[in-house]
Design a protein around this motif. Structure first.
Motif, mmCIF file in Angstrom:
data_model
loop_
_atom_site.group_PDB
_atom_site.id
_atom_site.type_symbol
_atom_site.label_atom_id
_atom_site.label_comp_id
_atom_site.label_asym_id
_atom_site.label_seq_id
_atom_site.Cartn_x
_atom_site.Cartn_y
_atom_site.Cartn_z
ATOM 1 N N GLY A 92 0.817 -1.083 -0.079
ATOM 2 C CA GLY A 92 0.100 0.026 0.145
ATOM 3 C C GLY A 92 0.863 1.210 -0.097
ATOM 4 O O GLY A 92 0.669 2.255 -0.527
ATOM 5 N N LEU A 93 1.871 1.133 0.842
ATOM 6 C CA LEU A 93 2.944 2.291 0.920
ATOM 7 C C LEU A 93 3.472 2.649 -0.518
ATOM 8 O O LEU A 93 3.756 3.540 -0.902
ATOM 9 N N LYS B 168 1.204 4.346 -2.927
ATOM 10 C CA LYS B 168 1.007 5.780 -2.615
ATOM 11 C C LYS B 168 2.435 6.577 -3.183
ATOM 12 O O LYS B 168 2.191 7.671 -3.664
ATOM 13 N N ALA C 7 4.768 11.764 2.277
ATOM 14 C CA ALA C 7 3.957 10.887 1.891
ATOM 15 C C ALA C 7 4.177 9.437 2.776
ATOM 16 O O ALA C 7 3.083 8.946 3.455
ATOM 17 N N ILE C 8 5.285 9.110 3.225
ATOM 18 C CA ILE C 8 5.528 7.989 4.209
ATOM 19 C C ILE C 8 5.147 8.428 5.421
ATOM 20 O O ILE C 8 4.339 7.715 6.042
ATOM 21 N N ASN D 86 2.594 10.263 6.333
ATOM 22 C CA ASN D 86 1.029 10.449 6.144
ATOM 23 C C ASN D 86 0.709 8.921 6.419
ATOM 24 O O ASN D 86 -0.367 8.597 6.937
ATOM 25 N N TYR D 87 1.401 8.127 5.380
ATOM 26 C CA TYR D 87 0.709 6.809 5.102
ATOM 27 C C TYR D 87 1.082 6.072 6.701
ATOM 28 O O TYR D 87 0.128 5.301 7.047
ATOM 29 N N GLU D 88 2.053 6.120 7.119
ATOM 30 C CA GLU D 88 2.336 5.555 8.543
ATOM 31 C C GLU D 88 1.316 6.007 9.810
ATOM 32 O O GLU D 88 0.904 5.379 10.451
ATOM 33 N N SER E 273 -1.543 6.540 9.129
ATOM 34 C CA SER E 273 -3.190 6.116 8.606
ATOM 35 C C SER E 273 -3.663 4.885 9.283
ATOM 36 O O SER E 273 -2.736 4.171 9.654
ATOM 37 N N ALA F 56 -4.122 2.146 7.689
ATOM 38 C CA ALA F 56 -3.306 1.086 6.877
ATOM 39 C C ALA F 56 -2.244 0.603 7.523
ATOM 40 O O ALA F 56 -1.894 -0.576 7.349
ATOM 41 N N PHE F 57 -1.532 1.427 8.578
ATOM 42 C CA PHE F 57 -0.311 1.190 9.078
ATOM 43 C C PHE F 57 -0.988 0.756 10.796
ATOM 44 O O PHE F 57 0.114 0.674 11.462
#
Length: 225
Positions: free
Chosen positions: A136-137, A140, A195-196, A198-200, A202, A204-205
């Motif tokens: 998923g990362l 992104k 981006a990393i 923000n994903y972390e 979320s 999803a993480f």
């Protein structure tokens, strides 16, 4: 306490519950695992599980005997071809059930086929979630980089995962530093870093930190064989 050796690694029985049954980790993630399990069951993702990753520790010292070792390697090879977590869980459960007499040994004080299965399936599910999160990362990051640079960073991630025998606790952190360093443009470096981050942050993480602990190897770990 009993102790046993697998390859070049020595383990104390007193440490076994931590390795096989990290209850604090399991309890802290149990509700979140249930919440996301439905979507994970239908996700197609190769886990690329290595024979000598920490996964092999789930099965105890008798795994290194030739007959069981061959069956284990065949099982893992087929495991990596399975396209659902449900199929993987069924395969692992059957492996333990069909080989329990060969797997059980003196180290199994209080460890039954059922408890080994429960712990091993938890480790397997953690790997599934880890791979899903990392893919998923990558999704992104991909639109933000040139194809060649993205391929470089993506290949670096899975190469480091393999080298670390899927100990993502160390591999992921190291990968982030190297991935950011590989981006030369300052503005793009900041964009990917954000981006990393923000994903972390979320959902999803959400279980990523706890999931890593199921695959965290001791210092100097060299595998089971």
């Amino acid at each position: 306490h009993h102790s046993f050796n697998i390859g070049d690694n020595s383990f104390q029985l007193s440490n076994l519950p931590i390795q096989l049954f990290p209850h604090s980790i399991f309890l802290s993630t149990a509700m979140r695992m249930l919440a996301i399990s439905a979507c994970l069951l239908t996700t197609v993702a190769s886990q690329a599980i290595l024979f000598d990753s920490f996964f092999c520790q789930s099965f105890g010292p008798k795994l290194k005997t030739s007959a069981v070792k061959t069956k284990y390697q065949t099982m893992v090879g087929n495991l990596n071809k399975d396209t659902t977590l449900k199929a993987q869980k069924t395969r692992v459960s059957n492996f333990i059930k069909n080989n329990w007499n060969a797997l059980k040994s003196d180290f199994n004080d209080g460890v039954t086929a059922a408890s080994m299965t429960t712990a091993t399936l938890s480790r397997l599910a953690a790997r599934w979630r880890i791979v899903t999160a990392l893919k998923g990362l990558m999704a992104k990051i991909k639109p933000k980089l040139a194809t060649t640079k993205f391929d470089e960073i993506r290949k670096l991630l899975w190469s480091m995962d393999k080298t670390a025998k899927q100990n993502v606790y160390y591999a992921y952190s190291d990968w982030k530093g190297k991935a950011i360093a590989a981006i030369t443009a300052s503005a793009k470096k900041t964009e990917i870093t954000n981006a990393i981050n923000n994903y972390e942050a979320s959902t999803a993480f959400a279980t990523f930190t706890d999931d890593q602990m199921w695959w965290m190897t001791p210092p100097g770990y060299k595998g089971c064989f």
